[in-house]
Design an enzyme around this catalytic site. Sequence first.
Site, mmCIF file in Angstrom:
data_model
loop_
_atom_site.group_PDB
_atom_site.id
_atom_site.type_symbol
_atom_site.label_atom_id
_atom_site.label_comp_id
_atom_site.label_asym_id
_atom_site.label_seq_id
_atom_site.Cartn_x
_atom_site.Cartn_y
_atom_site.Cartn_z
ATOM 1 N N LYS A 15 28.496 17.698 0.936
ATOM 2 C CA LYS A 15 29.856 18.166 1.186
ATOM 3 C C LYS A 15 30.001 19.665 0.921
ATOM 4 C CE LYS A 15 31.709 14.336 2.619
ATOM 5 N NZ LYS A 15 32.135 14.205 4.027
ATOM 6 N N TYR A 45 25.858 13.439 -2.469
ATOM 7 C CA TYR A 45 27.150 13.552 -1.775
ATOM 8 C C TYR A 45 27.759 14.939 -1.988
ATOM 9 C CZ TYR A 45 31.798 12.029 -0.176
ATOM 10 O OH TYR A 45 32.985 11.894 0.504
#
Length: 251
Positions: free
Chosen positions: A164, A160
């Site tokens: 991002k 993640y």
Amino acid sequence: MPAAATPLAGQTALVTGASRGIGRAIALALAAEGAELVVNYARSASAAEAVVAEIVAAGGRAYALAADVAKEAAVDGLIQAVLERSGRLDVLVNNAGITRDGLLLRMKTADWQAVIDLNLTGVFFCTRAVSRPMLKARRGRIINITSVVGLTGNPGQANYSAAKAGVVGFTRSTAAEFASRGITVNAVAPGFIATDMTEGLDPEPILKAIPVGRLGQPEEVAGAVRFLAADPAAAYITGQVLQVDGGMLMA
């Protein structure tokens, strides 16, 4: 709700992953500024239609379109459908995202790839697909939803965080490419927001790290997106990351 004087009157905005949480709040906020809203979803048609119904009940215009933005053909079909139905696309909010948390040593390749595919490659697919009509129109606003963990990293979220962080680099690169054609590209980095993603977390250590002492609300993230998408004063802002994190990161 919408009126002739609202900043996005006559414009069309697409929000990916708009059936719940932050995406839903963003859709409602942009609709309140007069935009015709395209509520994208991947699985929950009923939740997406509920967002559409809420916008319409408030006097706005909206419709829902299903598409898995991790898939190139689905994205191309989504943008084509918007252009055929609405005739234009002025605002894109790349919000769709998932988590598949786990420590790196035990992280499955499939969990790594699923997060990268949706959270990063999906942003690429959607931005590339809208770039042609926006470049032709010589105007547009693109807002990418990243995360504070893309700026700091986070144990158990290597996939993640990497995705991002990639969104931040992608935002700055595309902002530089599109700036001369009247298109702004910015990112919003939420901190800990009260959504399904944070529901099972232990609040005590989280709140200690947040100077304002509480979780954020989806509407507060939506307010930042609304400013970047709809406010005329945001026309000179591009390539930036706006943190909505209660003061977690002040560097």
